[in-house]
Design an enzyme around this catalytic site. Structure first.
Site, PDB file in Angstrom:
ATOM      1  N   ASP A  44     138.185  -5.701  23.921  1.00 18.10           N
ATOM      2  CA  ASP A  44     139.613  -5.903  24.170  1.00 18.10           C
ATOM      3  C   ASP A  44     140.182  -4.988  25.247  1.00 18.10           C
ATOM      4  OD1 ASP A  44     139.459  -3.440  22.646  1.00 18.10           O
ATOM      5  OD2 ASP A  44     141.618  -3.643  22.325  1.00 18.10           O
TER       6      ASP A  44
ATOM      7  N   ASP B 120     129.425   3.999  25.550  1.00 16.84           N
ATOM      8  CA  ASP B 120     130.089   4.543  26.735  1.00 16.84           C
ATOM      9  C   ASP B 120     129.702   6.020  26.850  1.00 16.84           C
ATOM     10  OD1 ASP B 120     131.938   4.627  28.852  1.00 16.84           O
ATOM     11  OD2 ASP B 120     133.628   4.996  27.544  1.00 16.84           O
TER      12      ASP B 120
HETATM   13  P1  5GP Z   1     132.077   6.107  23.210  1.00 19.74           P
HETATM   14  O1  5GP Z   1     132.274   7.007  22.040  1.00 19.74           O
HETATM   15  O2  5GP Z   1     130.639   5.700  23.460  1.00 19.74           O
HETATM   16  O3  5GP Z   1     132.693   6.698  24.453  1.00 19.74           O
HETATM   17  O4  5GP Z   1     132.981   4.849  22.920  1.00 19.74           O
HETATM   18  C1  5GP Z   1     132.515   3.625  22.577  1.00 19.74           C
HETATM   19  C2  5GP Z   1     133.683   2.727  22.228  1.00 19.74           C
HETATM   20  O5  5GP Z   1     134.711   2.801  23.231  1.00 19.74           O
HETATM   21  C3  5GP Z   1     133.232   1.274  22.202  1.00 19.74           C
HETATM   22  O6  5GP Z   1     132.776   0.900  20.928  1.00 19.74           O
HETATM   23  C4  5GP Z   1     134.498   0.553  22.623  1.00 19.74           C
HETATM   24  O7  5GP Z   1     135.315   0.347  21.499  1.00 19.74           O
HETATM   25  C5  5GP Z   1     135.205   1.515  23.560  1.00 19.74           C
HETATM   26  N1  5GP Z   1     134.871   1.220  24.976  1.00 19.74           N
HETATM   27  C6  5GP Z   1     134.094   1.939  25.793  1.00 19.74           C
HETATM   28  N2  5GP Z   1     133.987   1.357  27.008  1.00 19.74           N
HETATM   29  C7  5GP Z   1     134.708   0.216  26.932  1.00 19.74           C
HETATM   30  C8  5GP Z   1     134.963  -0.840  27.865  1.00 19.74           C
HETATM   31  O8  5GP Z   1     134.521  -0.881  29.027  1.00 19.74           O
HETATM   32  N3  5GP Z   1     135.751  -1.857  27.425  1.00 19.74           N
HETATM   33  C9  5GP Z   1     136.287  -1.885  26.163  1.00 19.74           C
HETATM   34  N4  5GP Z   1     137.041  -2.936  25.857  1.00 19.74           N
HETATM   35  N5  5GP Z   1     136.057  -0.905  25.261  1.00 19.74           N
HETATM   36  C10 5GP Z   1     135.272   0.131  25.639  1.00 19.74           C
END
Ligand code: 5GP
Length: 173
Positions: A156, A100
């Site tokens: 989730d 993300d």
């Molecule tokens: P980042 O550090 O890249 O922002 O976060 C990644 C983590 O955020 C992913 O491993 C996941 O656990 C959570 N996450 C990010 N986007 C989503 C989404 O659209 N749906 C869900 N269920 N979790 C997300």
């Protein structure tokens, strides 16, 4: 109550996972791999991906908690479950459900790199480029998606929906 809109159906996921497995198999011919699924979200993807890779491999789980305001990670990451074996000299593929902002993966890949693996790659099922804060190299990517909150196939919402066999988006009725 919410309705679930299908974003990516089961058949499309299955054929993409097969393709990723084939690509990883070809890229690592002659290597023994260590797959590192990042819990909990990637447990379904990793189970399918492992069976699509035709190489000897072992699995080492990794779990972390990313602190944030609830919707967004801050980049402050705590390891809550660590690998049980050293990865020095090994060919490691981290398996992540979704990249993300990139903050979690940046921390995690940097952490694993300090353990001196022989090679270190990232395989992510989903990427949301619109939300990138830190660019992350994704060596093997399933799908690029728009900026929506995705559930199912391991992902989730409040610990629910991980068992949906497809990827969906929650929509208000
Ligand atoms: P980042 O550090 O890249 O922002 O976060 C990644 C983590 O955020 C992913 O491993 C996941 O656990 C959570 N996450 C990010 N986007 C989503 C989404 O659209 N749906 C869900 N269920 N979790 C997300």
């Amino acid at each position: 109550m919410s309705r679930i809109r299908t974003l990516i159906d089961e058949a499309t996921i299955a054929s993409k996972v097969k393709e990723l497995g084939k690509r990883i198999t070809e890229a690592h011919r002659g290597h023994e791999l260590v797959l590192v699924p990042v819990l909990k979200g990637s447990f379904v993807f990793a189970a399918d991906l492992a069976r699509a890779i035709d190489l000897p491999l072992s699995i080492e789980f990794f779990a972390c908690r990313s602190y944030g305001d609830g919707t967004e990670s801050s980049g402050v990451v705590q390891i809550t479950y660590d690998l049980t074996k050293p990865i020095e000299g090994k060919h490691v593929i981290v398996v992540e459900d979704i990249v993300d902002t990139g903050l979690t993966m940046t921390y995690l890949m940097e952490n694993l790199a300090t353990r001196k693996p022989g090679s270190l790659e990232l395989c992510a099922l989903l990427h949301k480029p619109a939300r990138t804060k830190v660019p992350v190299t994704i060596d093997h990517l399933g799908f690029t998606i728009e900026d929506v909150f995705v559930i199912g196939y391991g992902l989730d919402y409040g610990e629910k929906y991980r068992n949906l066999p497809y990827l969906g988006v929650l929509e208000p009725e």
